[in-house]
Design an enzyme around this catalytic site. Structure first.
Site: not given
Ligand code: GTR
Length: 433
Positions: A271, A412
Site C-alpha cells: 500500500s 487490500h
Molecule cells: C488508503 C490510501 C491508499 C493506500 C492505503 C494504505 O487510504 O488511499 O493510497 O496507501 O491507504 O496505505 O493503506
C-alpha cells in the site's frame, strides 16, 4: 490534566472516525467504470525530453534515466538529502529465535544532522543456515511497530507515535503489549526464514510519523530548510520520500553486516509502503529486486486512468505524502510529465514484482498491470525480457519472470498467497546458493 487527556482522546477518536467516514465516502464516489476512463497518451520511456531517441543502455543510464528521476523528484515525491552528517549503529539485543531456525538482531540506527538526531529501530531475523556471503534478505517497513510482526516477546516495544488502526478499532497511539503479533499474517517469518531469507523491518513512523504536521517532525526536523516566510520548497520531500530515504539508510547498515548478503536484498512494501518500496528501488540501485504489493495511486497504478483513487484525492487525503508540486496535477493527470510506468522503468533491469488484489479497486489493479506492461520497452532494451503476458492475466494466474505480476482474489492485504509467489520469484534471482 486527566480531563484534558480524556477530551483529547475523544477528539482524536472523533476526528479519526470522521476522516474514516470521509474516506469511505470518497471511495464510494470514485470512478470504477472502465468505459469512463479518460483517453490518455503515456509519456514515452525511450524518448528524451529534447526528442532524441534512446538507442542503447548507455544512453538510458547516462541521459534518460537521470532525466526521469529528476522529474519524479521535482514533480511527485520531492528531493531527498544524501546521507546524514553522522551515523552510528548499535546492536541493542540479539538471541536465538524460532527454536534455532534464526538469529534475531535488533539494531539502533542513529542518524545525526545539524545538532538533531533520530533513531530507527531495525529488527532482523537471519536464518541460522546461510552461505558464506551471508543470507539474502527481504527488507520492508512496517505500519504498526516491529512488535506486531511476531509474538516473539524479545521484540522491543516501540515508544514512538503509532498510527491508530481503524481496522481493529484501536485509537491508542502508543504501542501496547496487546499489539504483539497483530500483523503476523502479513509477515510469515518462519516460512521466509525456512526458505533461506533474512527479514529486515523497521517501523515507518520512526522515520516520519504518518500525519500532516507541517513537515516538522520525524526526519524532516533534521533536514528541512525553510525559505522566507517559513515556506518549504515546492519540490521538498514528502513522507513517501522520507520513508524511501529511510530504506536506503537501512541498506547502508546492511552493507556493514556480514550476516547479510547486501547484493541480494529485495525491498518490499504494501500500500503506501508499496509506493515507498518502488520509490526506494527506483532511486537506490543497491536494491536487487523490488516488490509492490497493492501500491495503487502514486505507486504502481497509472495516474492518467483516474480509476479508483486519483491524484486529487490522494493529495487531499494525505497532504504530507508527496511534494507540493504534485498538487498541480489534481484533475490534470494528462499534463504530468511522467506516469507510473516510468517509475517501474527506473527499476530496470532489476527484477520487479507488481501485485494487485481483485477487490482492491481503489488501487486500480488494471492500472497497475498496465504500468508494468508499459515498462516493457526499457526492460527489453536492458535485459531482453518483457512481461510474459500481452493482456491482463486472470485472477490467481501469476506471471513470473524478471517482470512479474499477479492479481490475487480478495482484498487490500498481504497474504500467504502473495508471499508464496514472491518467494518463488526471489528463489530464481537471489535464492539459496
Ligand atoms: C488508503 C490510501 C491508499 C493506500 C492505503 C494504505 O487510504 O488511499 O493510497 O496507501 O491507504 O496505505 O493503506
Amino acid at each position: 490534566m486527566k480531563r484534558f487527556s480524556v477530551l483529547l482522546t475523544v477528539l482524536l477518536a472523533g476526528s479519526l472516525l470522521f476522516s474514516h467516514m470521509a474516506l469511505r465516502a470518497q471511495e464510494a464516489e470514485a470512478n470504477y467504470n472502465e468505459a469512463k476512463v479518460p483517453r490518455y497518451t503515456l509519456p514515452e520511456a525511450l524518448v528524451c525530453l529534447d526528442g532524441s531517441a534512446v538507442a542503447d543502455s548507455q544512453q538510458w543510464f547516462a541521459r534518460r534515466r537521470p532525466e526521469i528521476l529528476k522529474l519524479f523528484r521535482d514533480q511527485v515525491y520531492g528531493h531527498a538529502p544524501g546521507r546524514p552528517e553522522d551515523v552510528s549503529y548499535r546492536v541493542v539485543e540479539s538471541g536465538e529465535a524460532f527454536d534455532g531456525l534464526a538469529v534475531r538482531k535488533q539494531v539502533e540506527i542513529k542518524l545525526r544532522q545539524g545538532g538533531k538526531k533520530l533513531s530507527v529501530g531495525l529488527l532482523l531475523y537471519i536464518p541460522t543456515e546461510r552461505g558464506k556471503t551471508g543470507a539474502p534478505a527481504i527488507l520492508g517497513l512496517n505500519f504498526a511497530g516491529n512488535h506486531t510482526l511476531s509474538d516473539d516477546p524479545a521484540i522491543i516495544l516501540n515508544t514512538n507515535w503509532m498510527r491508530p488502526r481503524k481496522d481493529s478499532g484501536i485509537v491508542d497511539n502508543r504501542a501496547t503489549e496487546a499489539a504483539r503479533g497483530t500483523s503476523s499474517s502479513r509477515w510469515p517469518l518462519e516460512t521466509i526464514l525456512r526458505r533461506g531469507y533474512a527479514v529486515a523491518s523497521a517501523y515507518y513512523g520512526d522515520i516520519d510519523p504518518d500525519f500532516d504536521d507541517g513537515f516538522r517532525n520525524g526526519v524532516h526536523a533534521l533536514f528541512d530548510k525553510r525559505g522566507g516566510g517559513g515556506q518549504r520548497a515546492a519540490d521538498a520531500w514528502g513522507s513517501i520520500g522520507t520513508w524511501a530515504w529511510g530504506l536506503s539508510r537501512i541498506m547502508d547498515y546492511l552493507e556493514t553486516d556480514s550476516d547479510i548478503d547486501h547484493a541480494r536484498v529485495a525491498v518490499l512494501g504494501h500500500s503506501r509502503l508499496g509506493k515507498t518500496s518502488l520509490w526506494a528501488g527506483a532511486q537506490d540501485q543497491r536494491f536487487a529486486m523490488v516488490i509492490s504489493n497493492n501500491s495503487g495511486c502514486g505507486g504502481a497504478a497509472l495516474s492518467r486512468r483516474a480509476f479508483g483513487e486519483t491524484v486529487a484525492r490522494i493529495n487531499e487525503s494525505f497532504p504530507h505524502w508527496f511534494c507540493e508540486n504534485f498538487r498541480q496535477y489534481d484533475g490534470r493527470e494528462n499534463s504530468l510529465p511522467v506516469d507510473q510506468h516510468l517509475l517501474l522503468s527506473l527499476i530496470a533491469p532489476r527484477p520487479v514484482y507488481v501485485a494487485s488484489a481483485e477487490d482492491d479497486r481503489w488501487a486500480d489493479p488494471r492500472g497497475e498491470f498496465l504500468a508494468l506492461k508499459n515498462a516493457d520497452p526499457v526492460y527489453f532494451l536492458l535485459s531482453g525480457d518483457t512481461l510474459a503476458a500481452a493482456a491482463m492475466p486472470q485472477v490467481n494466474q501469476p506471471v513470473i519472470g524478471r517482470m512479474s505480476y499477479h492479481l490475487r482474489s480478495g482484498g487490500h492485504d498481504v497474504t500467504a498467497y502473495d508471499w508464496d509467489k514472491y518467494l518463488q520469484w526471489a528463489d530464481r534471482y537471489i535464492g539459496r546458493r
